[in-house]
Write a protein that holds these residues in place. Structure first.
Motif, PDB file in Angstrom:
ATOM      1  N   ILE A   1     -20.143 -44.246  -8.404  1.00 15.89           N
ATOM      2  CA  ILE A   1     -21.054 -43.108  -8.270  1.00 15.89           C
ATOM      3  C   ILE A   1     -22.131 -43.414  -9.293  1.00 15.89           C
ATOM      4  O   ILE A   1     -21.885 -43.319 -10.505  1.00 15.89           O
ATOM      5  CB  ILE A   1     -20.370 -41.758  -8.568  1.00 15.89           C
ATOM      6  N   GLY A   2     -23.273 -43.848  -8.830  1.00 11.52           N
ATOM      7  CA  GLY A   2     -24.273 -44.393  -9.745  1.00 11.52           C
ATOM      8  C   GLY A   2     -23.702 -45.663 -10.352  1.00 11.52           C
ATOM      9  O   GLY A   2     -23.233 -46.539  -9.632  1.00 11.52           O
ATOM     10  N   ASP A   3     -23.689 -45.735 -11.679  1.00  8.54           N
ATOM     11  CA  ASP A   3     -23.125 -46.899 -12.369  1.00  8.54           C
ATOM     12  C   ASP A   3     -21.693 -46.640 -12.846  1.00  8.54           C
ATOM     13  O   ASP A   3     -21.137 -47.444 -13.591  1.00  8.54           O
ATOM     14  CB  ASP A   3     -23.995 -47.266 -13.581  1.00  8.54           C
ATOM     15  N   ASN A   4     -21.125 -45.522 -12.452  1.00  9.36           N
ATOM     16  CA  ASN A   4     -19.795 -45.112 -12.919  1.00  9.36           C
ATOM     17  C   ASN A   4     -18.731 -45.394 -11.865  1.00  9.36           C
ATOM     18  O   ASN A   4     -18.812 -44.885 -10.749  1.00  9.36           O
ATOM     19  CB  ASN A   4     -19.792 -43.618 -13.243  1.00  9.36           C
ATOM     20  N   TYR A   5     -17.735 -46.183 -12.244  1.00  8.20           N
ATOM     21  CA  TYR A   5     -16.642 -46.498 -11.333  1.00  8.20           C
ATOM     22  C   TYR A   5     -15.595 -45.391 -11.407  1.00  8.20           C
ATOM     23  O   TYR A   5     -15.215 -44.964 -12.495  1.00  8.20           O
ATOM     24  CB  TYR A   5     -15.998 -47.836 -11.707  1.00  8.20           C
ATOM     25  N   VAL A   6     -15.123 -44.925 -10.237  1.00  3.60           N
ATOM     26  CA  VAL A   6     -14.132 -43.851 -10.184  1.00  3.60           C
ATOM     27  C   VAL A   6     -13.082 -44.187  -9.128  1.00  3.60           C
ATOM     28  O   VAL A   6     -13.416 -44.677  -8.047  1.00  3.60           O
ATOM     29  CB  VAL A   6     -14.781 -42.487  -9.835  1.00  3.60           C
ATOM     30  N   ILE A   7     -11.820 -43.923  -9.464  1.00  4.39           N
ATOM     31  CA  ILE A   7     -10.708 -44.057  -8.528  1.00  4.39           C
ATOM     32  C   ILE A   7     -10.141 -42.663  -8.301  1.00  4.39           C
ATOM     33  O   ILE A   7      -9.570 -42.067  -9.223  1.00  4.39           O
ATOM     34  CB  ILE A   7      -9.603 -44.980  -9.082  1.00  4.39           C
ATOM     35  N   PHE A   8     -10.348 -42.125  -7.102  1.00  3.67           N
ATOM     36  CA  PHE A   8      -9.782 -40.826  -6.736  1.00  3.67           C
ATOM     37  C   PHE A   8      -8.398 -41.068  -6.138  1.00  3.67           C
ATOM     38  O   PHE A   8      -8.264 -41.842  -5.193  1.00  3.67           O
ATOM     39  CB  PHE A   8     -10.682 -40.106  -5.719  1.00  3.67           C
ATOM     40  N   TRP A   9      -7.386 -40.417  -6.697  1.00  2.00           N
ATOM     41  CA  TRP A   9      -6.012 -40.628  -6.252  1.00  2.00           C
ATOM     42  C   TRP A   9      -5.746 -39.911  -4.941  1.00  2.00           C
ATOM     43  O   TRP A   9      -6.322 -38.867  -4.651  1.00  2.00           O
ATOM     44  CB  TRP A   9      -5.047 -40.141  -7.310  1.00  2.00           C
TER      45      TRP A   9
ATOM     46  N   TYR B   1     -11.293 -43.721 -14.223  1.00  3.07           N
ATOM     47  CA  TYR B   1     -12.402 -44.642 -14.017  1.00  3.07           C
ATOM     48  C   TYR B   1     -11.915 -46.086 -14.051  1.00  3.07           C
ATOM     49  O   TYR B   1     -12.703 -47.020 -14.131  1.00  3.07           O
ATOM     50  CB  TYR B   1     -13.562 -44.387 -14.988  1.00  3.07           C
ATOM     51  N   GLY B   2     -10.592 -46.262 -13.927  1.00  8.90           N
ATOM     52  CA  GLY B   2     -10.019 -47.590 -13.881  1.00  8.90           C
ATOM     53  C   GLY B   2      -9.793 -48.192 -15.250  1.00  8.90           C
ATOM     54  O   GLY B   2      -9.360 -49.322 -15.377  1.00  8.90           O
ATOM     55  N   GLY B   3     -10.074 -47.420 -16.278  1.00 10.61           N
ATOM     56  CA  GLY B   3      -9.886 -47.881 -17.652  1.00 10.61           C
ATOM     57  C   GLY B   3      -8.960 -46.941 -18.394  1.00 10.61           C
ATOM     58  O   GLY B   3      -7.933 -46.533 -17.878  1.00 10.61           O
ATOM     59  N   GLY B   4      -9.349 -46.559 -19.562  1.00  7.13           N
ATOM     60  CA  GLY B   4      -8.481 -45.786 -20.439  1.00  7.13           C
ATOM     61  C   GLY B   4      -8.605 -44.285 -20.357  1.00  7.13           C
ATOM     62  O   GLY B   4      -8.013 -43.585 -21.177  1.00  7.13           O
ATOM     63  N   GLU B   5      -9.371 -43.764 -19.412  1.00 11.98           N
ATOM     64  CA  GLU B   5      -9.526 -42.316 -19.328  1.00 11.98           C
ATOM     65  C   GLU B   5      -9.365 -41.823 -17.895  1.00 11.98           C
ATOM     66  O   GLU B   5      -9.558 -42.570 -16.940  1.00 11.98           O
ATOM     67  CB  GLU B   5     -10.898 -41.890 -19.865  1.00 11.98           C
TER      68      GLU B   5
END
Length: 132
Positions: A48-56, A83-87
């Protein structure tokens, strides 16, 4: 609301039984915008823009919350994405309006939760606008 990823893909609609049964184990009704999102898209991932997101996915979200022991470390937060990382992103179910918060996986604690959006459409809008 039409949800759009800049890059990546959202899944097909979730099974109605998976969506309808989500609120039961929580004891709280999840925000309607999230329920509508699952009815249209059973999770997905991308930018979403430059932000990677993984919706479960609907059938995974309760198990992920249990496996991450969210109720132990951050009571009242219900995670639904990362976001595929630590948060991760979640709803603060202790607040009547259930804003979306971001919380770290390591050192997970309510005191580290940061409010990032009022609802799912707002999260999409803010992430899309973040780097404009």
């Amino acid at each position: 609301m039409k949800y759009h990823l800049t890059e990546g893909r959202l899944n097909c609609p979730a099974e109605a039984s998976a969506v309808d049964g989500l609120s039961t184990p929580l004891g709280v009704a999840l925000p309607e915008s999230y329920i509508e999102f699952l009815r249209a898209h059973d999770g997905g991932e991308g930018f979403i823009g430059d932000n990677y997101v993984i919706f479960w996915k609907a059938e995974e979200v309760v198990d992920f919350n249990r496996e991450y022991e969210v109720e132990t470390y951050a009571p009242g937060i219900f995670l639904f994405a990362s976001y595929g990382g630590g948060e991760a992103y979640g709803f603060d179910t202790l607040d009547a309006v259930m804003p979306i918060v971001r919380v770290p996986f390591i050192g997970m604690d309510r005191k580290h939760a940061i409010s990032v959006a009022s609802d799912l459409p707002d999260l999409f809008a803010r992430l899309a606008d973040e780097n404009d």
